[in-house]
Design a protein around this motif. Structure first.
Motif, mmCIF file in Angstrom:
data_model
loop_
_atom_site.group_PDB
_atom_site.id
_atom_site.type_symbol
_atom_site.label_atom_id
_atom_site.label_comp_id
_atom_site.label_asym_id
_atom_site.label_seq_id
_atom_site.Cartn_x
_atom_site.Cartn_y
_atom_site.Cartn_z
ATOM 1 N N ALA A 87 38.269 22.333 96.609
ATOM 2 C CA ALA A 87 39.157 21.426 95.880
ATOM 3 C C ALA A 87 38.703 21.308 94.425
ATOM 4 C CB ALA A 87 39.202 20.064 96.553
ATOM 5 N N ILE A 88 37.405 21.262 94.220
ATOM 6 C CA ILE A 88 36.867 21.172 92.850
ATOM 7 C C ILE A 88 37.158 22.473 92.097
ATOM 8 C CG2 ILE A 88 34.751 21.018 91.475
ATOM 9 C CD1 ILE A 88 33.677 19.048 93.569
ATOM 10 N N GLN A 89 36.983 23.608 92.778
ATOM 11 C CA GLN A 89 37.286 24.890 92.140
ATOM 12 C C GLN A 89 38.762 24.978 91.755
ATOM 13 O OE1 GLN A 89 35.819 27.909 94.904
ATOM 14 N NE2 GLN A 89 34.643 28.787 93.205
ATOM 15 N N ALA A 90 39.636 24.571 92.661
ATOM 16 C CA ALA A 90 41.074 24.601 92.378
ATOM 17 C C ALA A 90 41.415 23.663 91.219
ATOM 18 C CB ALA A 90 41.862 24.222 93.629
ATOM 19 N N PHE A 91 40.785 22.487 91.222
ATOM 20 C CA PHE A 91 40.996 21.520 90.138
ATOM 21 C C PHE A 91 40.581 22.124 88.806
ATOM 22 C CE2 PHE A 91 39.561 18.176 87.298
ATOM 23 C CZ PHE A 91 40.545 17.205 87.399
ATOM 24 N N ASN A 92 39.401 22.723 88.763
ATOM 25 C CA ASN A 92 38.894 23.312 87.522
ATOM 26 C C ASN A 92 39.746 24.482 87.051
ATOM 27 O OD1 ASN A 92 36.836 21.447 87.295
ATOM 28 N ND2 ASN A 92 35.331 22.737 88.343
ATOM 29 N N THR A 93 40.225 25.284 88.001
ATOM 30 C CA THR A 93 41.106 26.408 87.653
ATOM 31 C C THR A 93 42.402 25.888 87.045
ATOM 32 O OG1 THR A 93 40.154 27.761 89.409
ATOM 33 C CG2 THR A 93 42.329 28.415 88.570
ATOM 34 N N LYS A 94 42.983 24.883 87.685
ATOM 35 C CA LYS A 94 44.231 24.295 87.181
ATOM 36 C C LYS A 94 43.995 23.672 85.798
ATOM 37 C CE LYS A 94 48.441 22.587 87.473
ATOM 38 N NZ LYS A 94 49.620 23.400 87.337
ATOM 39 N N LEU A 95 42.881 22.974 85.621
ATOM 40 C CA LEU A 95 42.561 22.358 84.330
ATOM 41 C C LEU A 95 42.381 23.416 83.246
ATOM 42 C CD1 LEU A 95 42.083 19.695 82.880
ATOM 43 C CD2 LEU A 95 39.656 19.893 83.462
ATOM 44 N N ALA A 96 41.741 24.527 83.584
ATOM 45 C CA ALA A 96 41.561 25.619 82.608
ATOM 46 C C ALA A 96 42.919 26.191 82.204
ATOM 47 C CB ALA A 96 40.669 26.707 83.196
ATOM 48 N N THR A 97 43.823 26.328 83.173
ATOM 49 C CA THR A 97 45.171 26.827 82.876
ATOM 50 C C THR A 97 45.900 25.867 81.940
ATOM 51 O OG1 THR A 97 45.270 27.938 85.006
ATOM 52 C CG2 THR A 97 47.366 27.499 83.922
ATOM 53 N N LEU A 98 45.806 24.580 82.241
ATOM 54 C CA LEU A 98 46.468 23.583 81.389
ATOM 55 C C LEU A 98 45.864 23.562 79.987
ATOM 56 C CD1 LEU A 98 46.904 20.650 83.956
ATOM 57 C CD2 LEU A 98 48.662 22.214 83.104
ATOM 58 N N ASN A 99 44.550 23.715 79.899
ATOM 59 C CA ASN A 99 43.899 23.748 78.587
ATOM 60 C C ASN A 99 44.333 24.973 77.783
ATOM 61 O OD1 ASN A 99 42.504 21.335 78.788
ATOM 62 N ND2 ASN A 99 40.699 22.285 79.715
ATOM 63 N N ALA A 100 44.486 26.103 78.456
ATOM 64 C CA ALA A 100 44.956 27.316 77.771
ATOM 65 C C ALA A 100 46.376 27.106 77.250
ATOM 66 C CB ALA A 100 44.898 28.516 78.711
ATOM 67 N N ARG A 101 47.225 26.476 78.055
ATOM 68 C CA ARG A 101 48.588 26.176 77.596
ATOM 69 C C ARG A 101 48.558 25.225 76.402
ATOM 70 N NH1 ARG A 101 51.748 23.979 82.499
ATOM 71 N NH2 ARG A 101 53.109 23.238 80.843
ATOM 72 N N ALA A 102 47.660 24.243 76.445
ATOM 73 C CA ALA A 102 47.548 23.292 75.332
ATOM 74 C C ALA A 102 47.143 24.008 74.047
ATOM 75 C CB ALA A 102 46.540 22.196 75.672
ATOM 76 N N GLU A 103 46.210 24.955 74.160
ATOM 77 C CA GLU A 103 45.787 25.715 72.977
ATOM 78 C C GLU A 103 46.946 26.529 72.412
ATOM 79 O OE1 GLU A 103 42.297 28.010 73.917
ATOM 80 O OE2 GLU A 103 41.183 26.215 74.517
ATOM 81 N N ALA A 104 47.727 27.148 73.292
ATOM 82 C CA ALA A 104 48.878 27.941 72.832
ATOM 83 C C ALA A 104 49.911 27.039 72.152
ATOM 84 C CB ALA A 104 49.510 28.684 74.014
ATOM 85 N N ILE A 105 50.152 25.875 72.736
ATOM 86 C CA ILE A 105 51.105 24.928 72.144
ATOM 87 C C ILE A 105 50.603 24.468 70.782
ATOM 88 C CG2 ILE A 105 52.093 22.612 72.388
ATOM 89 C CD1 ILE A 105 52.176 23.149 75.444
ATOM 90 N N ASN A 106 49.324 24.212 70.684
ATOM 91 C CA ASN A 106 48.753 23.767 69.412
ATOM 92 C C ASN A 106 48.831 24.858 68.347
ATOM 93 O OD1 ASN A 106 48.181 21.193 70.305
ATOM 94 N ND2 ASN A 106 46.125 21.734 70.982
ATOM 95 N N ARG A 107 48.647 26.122 68.744
ATOM 96 C CA ARG A 107 48.786 27.221 67.774
ATOM 97 C C ARG A 107 50.224 27.292 67.261
ATOM 98 N NH1 ARG A 107 45.260 29.763 71.301
ATOM 99 N NH2 ARG A 107 46.969 30.804 72.401
ATOM 100 N N ARG A 108 51.182 27.139 68.178
ATOM 101 C CA ARG A 108 52.582 27.136 67.741
ATOM 102 C C ARG A 108 52.848 25.939 66.821
ATOM 103 N NH1 ARG A 108 53.307 28.705 73.034
ATOM 104 N NH2 ARG A 108 54.090 26.684 73.712
ATOM 105 N N GLY A 109 52.234 24.814 67.131
ATOM 106 C CA GLY A 109 52.366 23.634 66.265
ATOM 107 C C GLY A 109 51.839 23.910 64.866
ATOM 108 N N ASP A 110 50.737 24.633 64.778
ATOM 109 C CA ASP A 110 50.195 25.016 63.465
ATOM 110 C C ASP A 110 51.182 25.920 62.725
ATOM 111 O OD1 ASP A 110 47.906 23.562 64.030
ATOM 112 O OD2 ASP A 110 46.717 25.331 64.608
#
Length: 169
Positions: A87-110
């Protein structure tokens, strides 16, 4: 009064009277071409602004959706910790995916920020060039008539059909 003082006063009055009679030539009347260029640039800026507003609205909605997903994931954190292991591994994987999406969104924002700065600079230059433009009524009417005719012609022009989006009969 002394004669030299009287003569100086008389000359001062003559100078003031001559200055009052001088008429300023008024603003220089611009050409139709300059007026057309200003209107064309204004239309291009209007289109760019509409695209920027649409992109910003989409960007903000995407950020809001992502934040909702992050909040939902974080809300499961206590349960995930209680379950441990996979469950912790799945949580961390999902969080990493969301963080990657956030970085992409922030680059587009720039990118949107840079486009907005470009738009603002172009608008400032347009205002500096065109705000004080003086155009004759005849030229103004002629340019408006040309633009109206161009728009009417564009509405009547045949349009290409995208066969990929055509519905079967």
């Amino acid at each position: 009064m002394h004669l030299p003082t009287l003569a100086a006063a008389f000359l001062a009055v003559l100078h003031l009277a001559a200055a009052a009679q001088q008429v300023s030539p008024g603003p220089t009347v611009s050409t139709r071409e300059a007026y057309r260029a200003c209107l064309d640039d204004e239309e291009a800026l209007r289109a760019q602004r509409a695209a920027l507003l649409k992109a910003t609205t989409t960007h903000n909605a995407e950020l809001k959706r992502l934040q909702g997903e992050i909040d939902a994931l974080v809300a499961t954190q206590d349960q995930v910790l209680a379950e441990g292991g996979e469950a912790i591994q799945a949580f961390n994987t999902k969080l990493a995916t969301l963080n990657a999406r956030a970085e992409a969104i922030n680059r587009r924002g720039d990118d949107y920020d840079r486009e907005q700065a470009d738009h603002n600079a172009r608008a400032k230059a347009l205002n500096a060039r065109c705000a004080g433009l003086s155009i004759s009524f005849t030229d103004r009417q002629a340019v408006f008539a040309e633009r109206a005719a161009t728009r009417a012609k564009a509405r009547q022009a045949p349009r290409a059909i995208d066969l990929n989006q055509a519905k079967p009969d």
